[in-house]
Write a protein that holds these residues in place. Structure first.
Motif, PDB file in Angstrom:
ATOM      1  N   UNK A 160     -35.478 -67.375 -16.552  1.00 22.63           N
ATOM      2  CA  UNK A 160     -35.646 -67.204 -15.111  1.00 22.63           C
ATOM      3  C   UNK A 160     -35.158 -68.375 -14.282  1.00 22.63           C
ATOM      4  N   UNK A 161     -34.652 -69.421 -14.921  1.00 24.08           N
ATOM      5  CA  UNK A 161     -34.168 -70.592 -14.180  1.00 24.08           C
ATOM      6  C   UNK A 161     -32.787 -70.314 -13.595  1.00 24.08           C
ATOM      7  N   UNK A 162     -32.473 -70.983 -12.481  1.00 24.92           N
ATOM      8  CA  UNK A 162     -31.152 -70.895 -11.856  1.00 24.92           C
ATOM      9  C   UNK A 162     -30.583 -72.302 -11.789  1.00 24.92           C
ATOM     10  N   UNK A 163     -29.452 -72.518 -12.412  1.00 23.46           N
ATOM     11  CA  UNK A 163     -28.840 -73.841 -12.386  1.00 23.46           C
ATOM     12  C   UNK A 163     -27.422 -73.740 -11.835  1.00 23.46           C
ATOM     13  N   UNK A 164     -26.929 -74.853 -11.335  1.00 20.60           N
ATOM     14  CA  UNK A 164     -25.567 -74.934 -10.840  1.00 20.60           C
ATOM     15  C   UNK A 164     -24.720 -75.777 -11.765  1.00 20.60           C
ATOM     16  N   UNK A 165     -23.489 -75.362 -11.968  1.00 19.59           N
ATOM     17  CA  UNK A 165     -22.532 -76.090 -12.793  1.00 19.59           C
ATOM     18  C   UNK A 165     -21.443 -76.595 -11.856  1.00 19.59           C
ATOM     19  N   UNK A 166     -21.490 -77.900 -11.544  1.00 22.54           N
ATOM     20  CA  UNK A 166     -20.605 -78.480 -10.538  1.00 22.54           C
ATOM     21  C   UNK A 166     -19.442 -79.180 -11.236  1.00 22.54           C
ATOM     22  N   UNK A 167     -18.224 -78.719 -10.964  1.00 25.20           N
ATOM     23  CA  UNK A 167     -17.079 -79.248 -11.703  1.00 25.20           C
ATOM     24  C   UNK A 167     -15.806 -79.072 -10.904  1.00 25.20           C
ATOM     25  N   UNK A 168     -14.846 -79.970 -11.143  1.00 29.35           N
ATOM     26  CA  UNK A 168     -13.505 -79.776 -10.639  1.00 29.35           C
ATOM     27  C   UNK A 168     -12.745 -78.848 -11.565  1.00 29.35           C
ATOM     28  N   UNK A 169     -11.496 -78.605 -11.251  1.00 28.29           N
ATOM     29  CA  UNK A 169     -10.693 -77.722 -12.088  1.00 28.29           C
ATOM     30  C   UNK A 169     -10.242 -78.461 -13.347  1.00 28.29           C
ATOM     31  N   UNK A 170     -10.212 -77.737 -14.469  1.00 29.30           N
ATOM     32  CA  UNK A 170      -9.679 -78.281 -15.706  1.00 29.30           C
ATOM     33  C   UNK A 170     -10.560 -79.268 -16.442  1.00 29.30           C
ATOM     34  N   UNK A 171     -11.883 -79.201 -16.270  1.00 28.09           N
ATOM     35  CA  UNK A 171     -12.774 -80.125 -16.982  1.00 28.09           C
ATOM     36  C   UNK A 171     -13.673 -79.408 -17.993  1.00 28.09           C
ATOM     37  N   UNK A 172     -13.333 -78.168 -18.354  1.00 29.14           N
ATOM     38  CA  UNK A 172     -14.068 -77.470 -19.397  1.00 29.14           C
ATOM     39  C   UNK A 172     -15.167 -76.560 -18.926  1.00 29.14           C
ATOM     40  N   UNK A 173     -15.125 -76.160 -17.658  1.00 32.73           N
ATOM     41  CA  UNK A 173     -16.185 -75.294 -17.110  1.00 32.73           C
ATOM     42  C   UNK A 173     -16.189 -73.925 -17.796  1.00 32.73           C
ATOM     43  N   UNK A 174     -15.029 -73.317 -17.930  1.00 26.71           N
ATOM     44  CA  UNK A 174     -14.958 -71.975 -18.536  1.00 26.71           C
ATOM     45  C   UNK A 174     -15.399 -72.000 -19.994  1.00 26.71           C
ATOM     46  N   UNK A 175     -15.035 -73.048 -20.717  1.00 23.77           N
ATOM     47  CA  UNK A 175     -15.454 -73.153 -22.118  1.00 23.77           C
ATOM     48  C   UNK A 175     -16.969 -73.253 -22.234  1.00 23.77           C
ATOM     49  N   UNK A 176     -17.586 -74.010 -21.324  1.00 26.13           N
ATOM     50  CA  UNK A 176     -19.041 -74.134 -21.352  1.00 26.13           C
ATOM     51  C   UNK A 176     -19.715 -72.806 -21.012  1.00 26.13           C
ATOM     52  N   UNK A 177     -19.159 -72.066 -20.039  1.00 28.92           N
ATOM     53  CA  UNK A 177     -19.711 -70.754 -19.720  1.00 28.92           C
ATOM     54  C   UNK A 177     -19.586 -69.812 -20.913  1.00 28.92           C
ATOM     55  N   UNK A 178     -18.461 -69.917 -21.647  1.00 29.54           N
ATOM     56  CA  UNK A 178     -18.304 -69.106 -22.846  1.00 29.54           C
ATOM     57  C   UNK A 178     -19.342 -69.432 -23.906  1.00 29.54           C
ATOM     58  N   UNK A 179     -19.668 -70.730 -24.051  1.00 30.27           N
ATOM     59  CA  UNK A 179     -20.721 -71.125 -25.003  1.00 30.27           C
ATOM     60  C   UNK A 179     -22.070 -70.548 -24.588  1.00 30.27           C
ATOM     61  N   UNK A 300     -38.314 -61.955 -12.312  1.00 29.00           N
ATOM     62  CA  UNK A 300     -38.608 -60.695 -11.651  1.00 29.00           C
ATOM     63  C   UNK A 300     -40.095 -60.578 -11.351  1.00 29.00           C
ATOM     64  N   UNK A 301     -40.506 -59.392 -10.974  1.00 25.95           N
ATOM     65  CA  UNK A 301     -41.932 -59.151 -10.772  1.00 25.95           C
ATOM     66  C   UNK A 301     -42.668 -59.344 -12.092  1.00 25.95           C
ATOM     67  N   UNK A 302     -43.947 -59.599 -11.990  1.00 23.14           N
ATOM     68  CA  UNK A 302     -44.776 -59.733 -13.200  1.00 23.14           C
ATOM     69  C   UNK A 302     -44.640 -58.465 -14.054  1.00 23.14           C
ATOM     70  N   UNK A 303     -44.294 -58.653 -15.316  1.00 20.96           N
ATOM     71  CA  UNK A 303     -44.171 -57.522 -16.225  1.00 20.96           C
ATOM     72  C   UNK A 303     -42.781 -56.941 -16.332  1.00 20.96           C
ATOM     73  N   UNK A 304     -41.848 -57.371 -15.466  1.00 23.96           N
ATOM     74  CA  UNK A 304     -40.479 -56.858 -15.544  1.00 23.96           C
ATOM     75  C   UNK A 304     -39.592 -57.910 -16.207  1.00 23.96           C
ATOM     76  N   UNK A 305     -38.289 -57.662 -16.213  1.00 21.49           N
ATOM     77  CA  UNK A 305     -37.361 -58.621 -16.791  1.00 21.49           C
ATOM     78  C   UNK A 305     -37.064 -59.770 -15.841  1.00 21.49           C
ATOM     79  N   UNK A 306     -36.190 -60.658 -16.283  1.00 25.50           N
ATOM     80  CA  UNK A 306     -35.817 -61.835 -15.497  1.00 25.50           C
ATOM     81  C   UNK A 306     -34.305 -61.994 -15.520  1.00 25.50           C
ATOM     82  N   UNK A 307     -33.785 -62.716 -14.515  1.00 19.25           N
ATOM     83  CA  UNK A 307     -32.372 -63.068 -14.465  1.00 19.25           C
ATOM     84  C   UNK A 307     -32.261 -64.582 -14.524  1.00 19.25           C
TER      85      UNK A 307
END
Length: 457
Positions: A160-179, A300-307
């Motif tokens: 349920x946590x929301x985090x930000x991935x702050x990066x310039x272009x070409x520093x491995x952001x897409x690879x980390x998202x793939x992991x 989400x609501x109590x008892x439902x899923x989370x994002x």
């Protein structure tokens, strides 16, 4: 299986409208089209289809309403649009995901991009939905194994946590998202590729994501050559897909790449609608658009899923104070900074730990784990402050016990930050403890006091 297929077929038939209001093109201006005859029927944000005399069909969205005519921004260049061309009102954008979408690539309208047929689900969802009521939302859940050692330990990710991935272009952001897509414990992964280069979509699916990641993923993609309406809609559609699976009680991992391109697409639409640019070129509504998108993710609501959501942000020149980064950082539960200098010396993921924070701490870790996290940060901080002197050969061993300890453990700690999380969270903490074992570090003391005080993150 047959009943589910029948449900989807019935949904396809039910979605065919018997009657639609039709207007006519009254004027074609720079970037927008004026349509008369739709005033009593149209609403802000409604979709339209322009049936050009040349045979071309052009989609668009209602930007502004007036008694005489409505203003429409088209999805593409309005080439071929002529006066009196019929304009059909299609209503508010909706999407109908279902379990059959897992493993597929779709566009923001829910149409397949992988060359195979795809039926809609039995229930339509709006692209713009309210988040769960604040007082009824659940709390952050347990820590999630991620497959990346630094996120299993120093920067924990919880359900349920929301985090930000702050990066310039070409520093491995897409690879980390793939992991993350392959390694984070989740039932379904929803990936929004907003404004990506077209050639990178297949590479991301086949190389970065791989068959293992794709088998549990839904990709919603809008390439960089598409209109700002489509690119902006991509983020909303991906969130609607994630909400569908959340409401089924599943745990969803949402990876949005990137919020910056979403904000840039919104800027183009807002400026076409006449909104002034006041926030370093962004209109005032940008803040609300970003925050409302982020709020839809989370528990989400109590008892439902989370994002559980990871939002990437493109930061030009590592400027963490630029508008999109500043807005998003204030509403998330943590931020991770990828540094170009670290990437250039070959360490991936190129995480600058000292500038990164997980707001799930200290609750996400035990007392002993928090002690290890604090110790690692203290040593890395000491090395960072003295690095220029160390590299220049100006530091004399024995001058400072904390810096001496930091120098001893720095190679092991730097290697740990690049390690995969093999064996899960406990194994990653065991490796972190081994990295710190070579440091005999004096206890942190508060200036002017005699007793030791606890290290702080």
């Amino acid at each position: 299986m047959a009943f589910a297929e029948l449900e989807r077929l019935c949904a396809e038939i039910a979605a065919v409208a018997q009657v639609r209001p039709v207007g006519r093109v009254a004027a074609a201006l720079r970037g927008t089209v004026l349509v008369r005859g739709l005033g009593p029927h149209a609403a802000q944000g409604d979709g339209v289809r322009i049936l050009c005399a040349s045979g071309r069909m052009l989609a668009g969205e209602v930007l502004a309403l007036a008694p005489e005519a409505v203003t429409v921004l088209t999805d593409g260049a309005p080439d071929g649009v002529a006066l009196e061309d019929p304009v059909e009102l299609t209503g508010q954008g909706r999407i109908a995901p279902c379990a059959a979408w897992i493993g597929r690539i779709v566009n923001p309208s829910g149409l397949p991009l992988d060359g195979r047929s795809l039926r809609r689900g039995p229930v339509e969802r709006p692209l713009h939905a309210a988040p769960p009521p604040a007082a009824q939302r659940g709390r952050l859940g347990p820590r999630l194994p991620t497959g990346v050692a630094v996120f299993d330990t120093l920067l924990p990710l919880v359900r349920g946590q929301r985090i930000g991935l702050f990066a310039g272009s070409g520093v491995g952001k897409s690879s980390l998202l793939g992991k993350f897509a392959r390694g984070v414990a989740a039932d379904v992964v929803v990936i929004a590729l907003v404004g990506e280069r077209g050639r990178e979509l297949r590479e991301f699916v086949e190389t970065v994501l791989g068959p293992e990641g794709m088998a549990r993923s839904v990709i919603v993609a809008a390439t960089s050559d598409q209109s700002p309406l489509v690119r902006r809609r991509c983020a909303w559609a991906a969130m609607a897909v994630a909400e569908h699976f959340r409401d089924e009680g599943r745990h969803v991992l949402l990876l949005a790449d990137s919020v910056t391109r979403f904000a840039e697409a919104h800027r183009e639409v807002a400026l076409a609608a006449g909104e002034p640019a006041t926030l370093r070129g962004f209109p005032p509504s940008t803040s609300h658009q970003i925050m409302s998108l982020a709020e839809r993710a989370g528990p989400g609501r109590e008892g439902s899923g989370d994002i559980t959501a990871v939002f990437s942000v493109l930061v030009a020149g590592s400027d963490m104070e630029e508008p999109v980064a500043d807005i998003l950082r204030g509403v998330l539960d943590g931020h991770v900074v990828l540094d170009r200098a670290i990437a250039e010396r070959g360490r991936f993921p190129a995480i600058d730990l000292l500038r990164s924070v997980s707001r799930s701490l200290p609750a996400a870790a035990s007392d002993e784990e928090n002690r290890l996290i604090a110790e690692a940060r203290r040593l890395l901080g000491a090395y960072d402050r003295a690095e220029m002197m160390i590299q220049a050969g100006l530091y004399a061993t024995g001058s400072d016990a904390l810096i001496d300890a930091a120098i001893r453990v720095w190679p092991a700690l730097d290697g740990f930050l690049a390690a995969d999380g093999e064996g899960g969270v406990d194994a990653s903490f065991a490796r972190l403890q081994e990295c710190l074992a070579g440091a005999a570090v004096p206890e942190a003391r508060h200036p002017g006091r005699a007793g030791p005080v606890a290290s702080r993150l």
